[in-house]
Write a protein that holds these residues in place. Structure first.
Motif, mmCIF file in Angstrom:
data_model
loop_
_atom_site.group_PDB
_atom_site.id
_atom_site.type_symbol
_atom_site.label_atom_id
_atom_site.label_comp_id
_atom_site.label_asym_id
_atom_site.label_seq_id
_atom_site.Cartn_x
_atom_site.Cartn_y
_atom_site.Cartn_z
ATOM 1 N N ALA B 98 0.946 -0.731 0.330
ATOM 2 C CA ALA B 98 0.231 -0.491 0.031
ATOM 3 C C ALA B 98 0.369 1.053 -0.156
ATOM 4 C CB ALA B 98 -0.985 0.545 1.232
ATOM 5 N N GLY B 99 0.601 2.232 -0.556
ATOM 6 C CA GLY B 99 1.672 3.586 -1.322
ATOM 7 C C GLY B 99 2.375 2.770 -1.927
ATOM 8 N N LYS B 100 2.960 2.175 -1.801
ATOM 9 C CA LYS B 100 4.350 2.233 -2.895
ATOM 10 C C LYS B 100 3.954 1.715 -4.703
ATOM 11 C CE LYS B 100 6.950 -0.277 0.329
ATOM 12 N NZ LYS B 100 8.049 -2.089 0.251
ATOM 13 N N SER B 101 3.217 3.064 -4.654
ATOM 14 C CA SER B 101 2.284 3.374 -6.264
ATOM 15 C C SER B 101 3.072 3.223 -7.520
ATOM 16 C CB SER B 101 1.027 4.345 -6.127
ATOM 17 O OG SER B 101 0.399 3.733 -5.277
#
Lengths: 113, 113
Positions: B98-101
């Motif tokens: 999550a957040g490591k887009s």
């Protein structure tokens, strides 16, 4: 939602110097990230800022060049060290809020001469 | 992290409906699809997120077919202020990534009067 502020909003720096960018969130968040957006390009993840431990860096980014601090759940800093013109970019702080939405700060526009 | 493919650019006129399609053939079971809007000199702004079928909010709709290998962002009745870059992201917003887009190249939408 989460409101993110960054300081400075922009800066012009000389080659070989360092700049520390601050990211402040208006609420406590577990997950905080730093991204880079080079001129005319998309965003690239630099690292995950971990509270209470060393940051986790993505491939191509190292701690000596981009040291990160995360002293608490609302604040982080990214330092761009020994800058060169290739470091000219927008640096963005990002957080994941509790509703699984990812928010981005306004960015810090860095120009290295 | 799933790779996404979008058109590089699109043109439209005020008042028209705009549909931007994103391909994500290797989407994983736990991945969500999220769309962001970015104006010049600003960070990306969350527009909409979905997992399957259709999602609608006050600004857009997101259509996801049953195989989830693509998605379409629909902007009803665009205005000049909708001129921006639109990014499609695919990732596990609930898991360890999550957040490591992973941002693709995005679609530059230009709305003309």
């Amino acid at each position: 939602s989460a409101v993110i502020s960054q300081k400075p909003s922009r800066d012009i720096c000389q080659r070989g110097t360092s700049l520390t960018i601050q990211c402040q969130v208006d609420s406590q968040v577990t997950m905080m990230f730093w991204y880079r957006q080079q001129p005319g390009q998309s965003l690239t993840l630099i690292a995950t800022a971990n509270q209470g431990s060393e940051a986790t860096y993505e491939s191509g980014f190292v701690i000596d060049k981009f040291p990160i601090s995360r002293p608490n759940l609302t604040f982080s800093t990214l330092t761009v060290s020994n800058m060169s013109p290739e470091d000219s970019s927008i640096y963005l702080c990002s957080v994941v809020a509790s509703v699984n939405e990812q928010f981005f700060g306004p960015g810090t526009r860095l120009t290295v001469l | 992290l799933a790779k996404t493919t979008q058109p590089i650019s699109m043109d439209s006129y005020e008042g028209q409906e705009v549909n931007i399609t994103c391909s994500h053939n290797n989407i994983a079971t736990n991945d969500y699809i999220t769309w962001y809007q970015q104006f010049p000199s600003q960070g990306p702004r969350f527009i909409i997120q979905g997992y399957k079928t259709k999602v609608t909010n006050e600004v857009a709709s997101l259509f996801i077919p049953a195989d989830r290998k693509s998605s379409t962002l629909s902007l009803p009745r665009v205005s000049l202020s909708d001129t921006a870059v639109y990014y499609c992201l695919v990732g596990d917003v609930l898991g360890t990534n999550a957040g490591k887009s992973t941002f693709g190249d995005g679609t530059t939408l230009t709305v003309k009067p």
